[in-house]
Structures are given as C-alpha cells and as structure tokens.
Design an enzyme around this catalytic site. Structure first.
Site, PDB file in Angstrom:
ATOM      1  N   LYS A 128      -1.161  -6.099  -3.105  1.00  0.00           N
ATOM      2  CA  LYS A 128      -1.796  -7.097  -3.989  1.00  0.00           C
ATOM      3  C   LYS A 128      -1.498  -8.529  -3.553  1.00  0.00           C
ATOM      4  CE  LYS A 128       0.364  -4.537  -6.903  1.00  0.00           C
ATOM      5  NZ  LYS A 128       0.382  -3.095  -6.800  1.00  0.00           N
ATOM      6  N   GLU A 152      -9.635  -1.863  -2.306  1.00  0.00           N
ATOM      7  CA  GLU A 152      -9.755  -0.997  -3.487  1.00  0.00           C
ATOM      8  C   GLU A 152      -8.395  -0.570  -4.038  1.00  0.00           C
ATOM      9  OE1 GLU A 152     -12.927   0.212  -5.072  1.00  0.00           O
ATOM     10  OE2 GLU A 152     -11.265   0.224  -6.483  1.00  0.00           O
ATOM     11  N   GLY A 209       7.198   7.765  -7.420  1.00  0.00           N
ATOM     12  CA  GLY A 209       6.522   6.849  -6.490  1.00  0.00           C
ATOM     13  C   GLY A 209       5.532   5.925  -7.171  1.00  0.00           C
ATOM     14  N   GLU A 212       6.993  -0.297  -8.413  1.00  0.00           N
ATOM     15  CA  GLU A 212       7.112  -1.244  -7.310  1.00  0.00           C
ATOM     16  C   GLU A 212       8.513  -1.141  -6.713  1.00  0.00           C
ATOM     17  OE1 GLU A 212       4.404  -3.507  -6.331  1.00  0.00           O
ATOM     18  OE2 GLU A 212       3.568  -1.848  -7.448  1.00  0.00           O
ATOM     19  N   LYS A 227      -2.947  -7.838 -10.866  1.00  0.00           N
ATOM     20  CA  LYS A 227      -4.245  -7.142 -10.887  1.00  0.00           C
ATOM     21  C   LYS A 227      -5.286  -7.960 -11.646  1.00  0.00           C
ATOM     22  CE  LYS A 227      -2.033  -2.710 -10.161  1.00  0.00           C
ATOM     23  NZ  LYS A 227      -1.181  -1.677 -10.782  1.00  0.00           N
TER      24      LYS A 227
HETATM   25  N1  HSE Z   1       3.638  -0.114  -9.463  1.00  0.00           N
HETATM   26  C1  HSE Z   1       2.228  -0.027  -9.624  1.00  0.00           C
HETATM   27  C2  HSE Z   1       1.915   0.700 -10.909  1.00  0.00           C
HETATM   28  C3  HSE Z   1       1.646   0.666  -8.445  1.00  0.00           C
HETATM   29  O1  HSE Z   1       2.812   1.327 -11.454  1.00  0.00           O
HETATM   30  O2  HSE Z   1       0.794   0.624 -11.385  1.00  0.00           O
HETATM   31  C4  HSE Z   1       0.146   0.609  -8.368  1.00  0.00           C
HETATM   32  O3  HSE Z   1      -0.313  -0.706  -8.227  1.00  0.00           O
END
Ligand code: HSE
Length: 356
Positions: A128, A152, A209, A212, A227
């Site tokens: 991002k 995307e 996973g 961040e 975002k």
């Molecule tokens: N850490 C972000 C989330 C990853 O949990 O949405 C995806 O952008």
C-alpha cells in the site's frame, strides 16, 4: 513469455510462487500466461537471479525448508546476493512483482516501483505504501512508459474491490464508500465476540498471516486508513492524505463493550468510510472507527478475516462486495491476477489510474 523479478519473498511472495507452480499449466493453457521467474530478491532471505530462469519448485523448497535462498542450487549462470535495486537494474525482467511489507514511510517499496517503472518494467504490487505516498507520480510514470501498474492486492487482498469499481462499474459513478477493510481487526473482533482475549486473538491473526509486520498498523486503524487513501484516489478520483483520515483503532473495544453489544444483538466492526455528501461533490470526510452495528447492517455479518465494501453509485444504488480481506494466498492471487492483465494487454498504457 513474461520475465518476472520478485522483490520480497515473505508469506505473500511465496504464496505467489506457490500459485505459479500449482496453477502454471492451467494459466498457460487458458490465459496464455507463461512466466519465467528470472530473479528473486529479499533483504532477509537472500537473492538469486538467472537469465535462463529459476526453478520455482526449487525456490520454494529452499524458502520453506531453510527460510532463505542460500541453499538454492546453482544449475549454471546463477547470480547471488543482488539487492532489490541491483535486481531491477540487472535481471532484465519485464515485470517487477513487489511483495515487500507496507511501511509507514512507503519505503523501500516506493523506490522499487519508481525504479522499475522508469526502466519501462510493468509493476504489480500488493504494497500500500507506494500508492499512499506517490499514487499520481507512479501512475503517470506508468502511462508515460506505456506499462501497467497493478494494485488490486492493496485493498481487500485478492477480492476484486478495485476492479469492481473501476472496470465492472464503468459508466456508473461511485459517490461514497463504506466498508470493513482490515482483515486482522475483523478477525480479532469476531474472535473476541466469541470470548477470546485481545492478545490471543491478535496472536492468532499474526499466525494466520493476516497482520501487518507491525500489527499496530492494523489495530490502530492505519491499514484501513491507507486503503481509504487508495480508494479515494483510485475510485472517487479525490486526493486524500493519510493524516486527513479521522482514525480510531480497536484497542478501546474491550470485554465490557463486547458484552454490551452481545446483549443487544449487535456486532463491533472497524468501519472505514469515504463520504462527500449526497451528490458526492462536497468536502471528503474519511473515517476509520469501531462501530456497533445492528443485524440489519450488511457489514455486521462480515465474519473473521473477511472484508466487505459497499459502493454507493448513481445508477445501481448500493453495491456490496464481500470476500477475503487478508491472507497470504489471497494476496498472492491478487498479484497473479494483475500479472494476467500484463500478459493480456502487453504494452497497455498503464491502468487509467491517475487520469480519474
Ligand atoms: N494486515 C492487512 C489486513 C493485510 O489485516 O487487512 C491486508 O491488507
């Protein structure tokens, strides 16, 4: 044949390689996607490059068994140890796939994207940071070079939130945006609703996973704010600085708040919104904050690491998309999907990106 340099091979980069290995034959047969990975470079895991191509299975074996590329076998012509910029300069790639983690400064990913585009390489990224800090510059560079910039994976991982707004809804106009845009916090709030502690829910989100590299980016609302910055520019055509996003994270949603919501049949969600008034032409208000939603709100039902986004449009009214918001394979798929666009339209003059 498209020659790919992969910059960053942590969870998302490896998931992208997994998809190339597992889906390669089908992608070739159905979509004409024939990928030659010519370089992989990661500041922690090491780097290998080979003009004749690397063996994706051997890359994955090295990465998964030794967490690094030092054991990748030399079949002749192998170079080791190139850093990211060396790789972009020397690997003769057509496409840079950028899968490094997002950082607050946007670096080093912004430099990676700028460098690749200036060299006339297509860029596909899930990071991002470059879009938050240099959206216009990068899309202009892509257009000037006649290459694509695929982004995307920056919003809702592989769920096509950006394509929906820009391509599928072409001809309509999106006036406002409201969504659950962070997988980690939605996963945590869902688990906490079921009685898990904040710490246990966060640990689980990290292990899966979703989080961040620094999970404060998730729980303090930074990730959702990034975002919104991307959505404001890419979907509404409105510039927005991250400091102009009103931002409250989920750290204040404790057991008491969860219990109160439960008693009323409500659900806590971290809601991110962009609103510029009914006509969509007033001052843009961008907000990330936890809200207690009743069952009638479509965002209340978004479970676990799923995300959802509602676009309010002129012609269709509200259009809502729900799907995975985070995850290694889900984000790896976004990279693959953007790579397909490179192959389908070689030399396409960028995404229409900055022009909106
Ligand atoms: N850490 C972000 C989330 C990853 O949990 O949405 C995806 O952008």
């Amino acid at each position: 044949m498209v020659r790919v340099a992969l910059i960053g091979c942590g969870g998302v980069g490896q998931a992208f390689l997994d998809l190339l290995r597992d889906r390669g034959p089908e992608l070739g047969a159905r979509h004409g996607l024939d990928v030659l990975v010519v370089a992989v470079s990661d500041p922690v895991r090491g780097a290998v490059a080979r003009a004749e191509g690397l063996d994706v299975g051997a890359l994955l074996a090295a990465l998964k068994t030794t967490q690094g590329l030092a054991t990748y076998p030399d079949q002749g012509g192998l170079s080791r140890g190139w850093d990211s910029l060396d790789t972009l300069a020397r690997a003769d790639a057509d496409v840079m796939v950028e899968a490094t983690p997002t950082t607050p400064s946007g670096e080093p990913a912004t430099t990676h994207c700028r460098t690749a585009l200036e060299r006339g390489q297509h860029v596909v990224t899930s990071n991002k940071g470059p879009l938050v800090h240099a959206y216009d510059e990068l899309f202009h560079a892509a257009a000037a070079r006649g290459v694509r910039l695929g982004i995307e994976g920056t919003v809702m991982s592989g769920t096509p939130a950006l394509r929906l707004a820009r391509e599928t809804l072409a001809g309509d106009t999106v006036r406002s945006v409201r969504g659950v845009l962070n997988g980690t916090t939605n996963f945590m709030l869902s688990r906490m609703e079921g009685g898990a502690s904040y710490a246990a829910a966060l640990a689980e989100a990290q292990a899966a996973g979703y989080a961040e590299a620094d999970p404060r980016g998730d729980v303090e609302g930074w990730d959702a704010a990034y975002k919104l910055v991307i959505l404001a520019r890419h979907v509404l055509g409105r510039p927005l600085a991250v400091d102009d996003v009103e931002r409250t994270g989920i750290t204040a949603v404790g057991d008491l708040q969860q219990a109160e919501a439960r008693d009323r049949g409500q659900h806590w969600r971290l809601v991110a919104s962009l609103d510029a008034g009914d006509a969509g032409e007033g001052p843009l208000r961008a907000r990330v904050r936890p809200e207690r939603l009743g069952a009638e709100d479509p965002l209340a039902a978004v479970p676990g690491a799923m995300n959802a986004i509602t676009y309010r449009t002129d012609l269709l009214g509200a259009v809502t998309l729900m799907g995975p918001g985070a995850g290694r394979r889900e984000t790896g798929y976004a990279l693959l999907r953007d790579l397909l666009d490179v192959v389908r339209a070689p030399g396409h003059p960028g995404d229409e990106g900055g022009a909106r």
